[in-house]
Design an enzyme around this catalytic site. Structure first.
Site, short mmCIF file in Angstrom:
data_model
loop_
_atom_site.label_atom_id
_atom_site.label_comp_id
_atom_site.label_asym_id
_atom_site.label_seq_id
_atom_site.Cartn_x
_atom_site.Cartn_y
_atom_site.Cartn_z
N ASN A 7 26.30 -8.87 -35.77
CA ASN A 7 26.83 -7.73 -35.02
C ASN A 7 27.81 -6.96 -35.91
O ASN A 7 28.89 -7.46 -36.19
CB ASN A 7 27.54 -8.26 -33.76
CG ASN A 7 28.30 -7.18 -33.03
OD1 ASN A 7 28.04 -5.99 -33.20
ND2 ASN A 7 29.26 -7.58 -32.20
N TRP A 8 27.41 -5.78 -36.32
CA TRP A 8 28.25 -4.99 -37.23
C TRP A 8 29.40 -4.31 -36.51
O TRP A 8 30.24 -3.69 -37.15
CB TRP A 8 27.41 -3.93 -37.94
CG TRP A 8 26.50 -4.48 -39.01
CD1 TRP A 8 26.36 -5.80 -39.38
CD2 TRP A 8 25.62 -3.73 -39.86
NE1 TRP A 8 25.45 -5.90 -40.40
CE2 TRP A 8 24.98 -4.65 -40.73
CE3 TRP A 8 25.32 -2.38 -39.98
CZ2 TRP A 8 24.05 -4.26 -41.68
CZ3 TRP A 8 24.38 -1.98 -40.93
CH2 TRP A 8 23.77 -2.91 -41.78
N LYS A 9 29.41 -4.34 -35.19
CA LYS A 9 30.43 -3.63 -34.41
C LYS A 9 30.48 -2.16 -34.87
O LYS A 9 29.45 -1.61 -35.23
CB LYS A 9 31.78 -4.32 -34.54
CG LYS A 9 31.71 -5.83 -34.32
CD LYS A 9 33.04 -6.44 -34.18
CE LYS A 9 32.91 -7.96 -34.26
NZ LYS A 9 33.87 -8.65 -33.45
N HIS A 92 29.18 -8.09 -24.52
CA HIS A 92 30.05 -8.55 -25.61
C HIS A 92 31.51 -8.47 -25.13
O HIS A 92 31.86 -7.56 -24.39
CB HIS A 92 29.85 -7.68 -26.85
CG HIS A 92 30.54 -8.23 -28.06
ND1 HIS A 92 31.89 -8.04 -28.28
CD2 HIS A 92 30.10 -8.99 -29.09
CE1 HIS A 92 32.23 -8.66 -29.40
NE2 HIS A 92 31.16 -9.25 -29.91
N GLU A 94 34.13 -7.44 -26.41
CA GLU A 94 34.81 -6.17 -26.65
C GLU A 94 34.40 -5.12 -25.61
O GLU A 94 35.20 -4.27 -25.22
CB GLU A 94 34.54 -5.69 -28.09
CG GLU A 94 35.35 -6.51 -29.09
CD GLU A 94 34.67 -6.75 -30.43
OE1 GLU A 94 33.77 -5.98 -30.80
OE2 GLU A 94 35.07 -7.72 -31.12
N GLU A 160 30.60 -16.99 -26.74
CA GLU A 160 31.57 -16.51 -27.71
C GLU A 160 32.97 -16.56 -27.10
O GLU A 160 33.37 -15.64 -26.38
CB GLU A 160 31.27 -15.06 -28.08
CG GLU A 160 29.91 -14.84 -28.68
CD GLU A 160 29.87 -13.55 -29.50
OE1 GLU A 160 29.71 -13.65 -30.71
OE2 GLU A 160 30.04 -12.46 -28.92
N GLY A 166 36.82 -12.74 -34.28
CA GLY A 166 37.60 -11.95 -35.24
C GLY A 166 38.95 -12.55 -35.59
O GLY A 166 39.78 -11.89 -36.22
N SER A 198 34.05 -16.13 -35.27
CA SER A 198 34.53 -16.51 -36.61
C SER A 198 33.58 -17.43 -37.37
O SER A 198 34.02 -18.33 -38.10
CB SER A 198 35.93 -17.12 -36.53
OG SER A 198 36.86 -16.15 -36.10
N GLY A 219 29.95 -11.81 -36.41
CA GLY A 219 30.52 -10.46 -36.46
C GLY A 219 30.93 -10.11 -37.88
O GLY A 219 30.09 -9.76 -38.71
N GLY A 220 32.22 -10.25 -38.17
CA GLY A 220 32.79 -9.85 -39.47
C GLY A 220 32.00 -10.31 -40.68
O GLY A 220 31.75 -9.52 -41.60
C1 PEP Z 1 31.13 -10.95 -32.59
O1 PEP Z 1 31.43 -9.78 -32.79
O2 PEP Z 1 30.24 -11.22 -31.77
C2 PEP Z 1 31.81 -12.00 -33.34
C3 PEP Z 1 31.52 -13.25 -33.09
O3 PEP Z 1 32.74 -11.60 -34.28
P1 PEP Z 1 33.38 -12.51 -35.47
O4 PEP Z 1 32.27 -13.29 -36.09
O5 PEP Z 1 33.99 -11.52 -36.39
O6 PEP Z 1 34.38 -13.43 -34.83
#
Ligand code: PEP
Length: 239
Positions: A7-9, A92, A94, A160, A166, A198, A219-220
């Site tokens: 997920n590039w957000k 999600h 966010e 999640e 993040g 993470s 994500g990141g």
């Molecule tokens: C996400 O955006 O779904 C996520 C898990 O982010 P990260 O891996 O950065 O914690």
């Protein structure tokens, strides 16, 4: 089959997407892992060409539940279907926390995706406060109650924990196993359940060995193509 989704957000221009996809396709050839990327909408429509005839799948990070109309700023399932997305992320954290999407709205989004045959990656997870007060199981139950009957074959659920997204902090492997197993108990259909929060090249192997984990939503770390490739390989090896 296992799943490694990125997920590039709100990151990634068209130029970034093109360079990234070309590198990733040269770097990995997964045998037992389905890989999908979730870029922002501006890059999304180019994915139908970028990933053509490759193993790589792609999806949207969000969508509205109406097909068209006066909903400024929104994107509909009809539009997503037209560009051939393989998935849409719904719920999600966010979206839930920053954009205040509630359980009823998320149910309507799942129904809308299904009306257009778009498989859903439905995200759930507790906040730190909820975990500290022992409410994790209740929260996951509440987040799934409206959709547990309608999520069906083809859909995927991502567990999640909000406090792991993040932050660089992850639950223990036992905590991941417990929550994933609870989510599977709640679901009516036998769906893959991913862990997210993470995930990085350092913890991917450990997470891939947790029983019940069918894959990860990254994500990141998915923004760095070399690191994402390492995570894919970790899941491809530990079947
Ligand atoms: C996400 O955006 O779904 C996520 C898990 O982010 P990260 O891996 O950065 O914690």
């Amino acid at each position: 089959m296992r799943y490694v989704f990125g997920n590039w957000k709100m990151n990634g221009t068209l130029a970034f997407a093109e360079e990234y996809v070309n590198k990733l396709l040269g770097e990995v050839r997964p045998a037992s892992v389905q890989v999908a990327l979730f870029p922002p909408f501006t890059a999304l429509s180019s994915f139908q060409y970028l990933v053509k005839d490759s193993f790589l799948k792609f999806g949207a990070q969000n969508m509205y539940y109406e097909d068209s109309g006066a909903f400024t700023g929104e994107v509909s399932p009809v539009m997503l279907k037209e560009i051939g997305v393989d998935y849409v992320l719904i719920g999600h954290s966010e979206r839930r926390h920053i954009f205040l999407e509630n359980d009823e709205m998320l149910m309507k989004k799942v129904e809308a995706a299904h009306r257009h045959d778009i498989p859903v990656v439905f995200c759930v997870g507790e906040t730190l406060e909820e975990r500290r007060t022992g409410a994790t199981k209740d929260v996951l139950k509440r987040q799934l109650i409206l959709v547990q009957d309608i999520l069906s074959t083809g859909d995927i659920v991502a567990y999640e924990p909000v406090w792991a997204i993040g932050t660089g902090v992850t639950p223990t492997m036992d905590e991941i196993r417990e929550s994933i197993s609870w989510v599977k108990e709640l679901l009516k259909a036998d769906l893959p359940v991913l862990y997210g929060g993470s995930v990085n090249k350092g913890n991917a192997v450990d997470i891939s060995e947790v029983s019940g984990v069918d894959g990860v939503l990254v994500g990141g770390a998915s923004l760095k193509v070399e690191e994402f490739a390492i995570i894919i390989k970790a899941f491809d090896q530990n079947i």
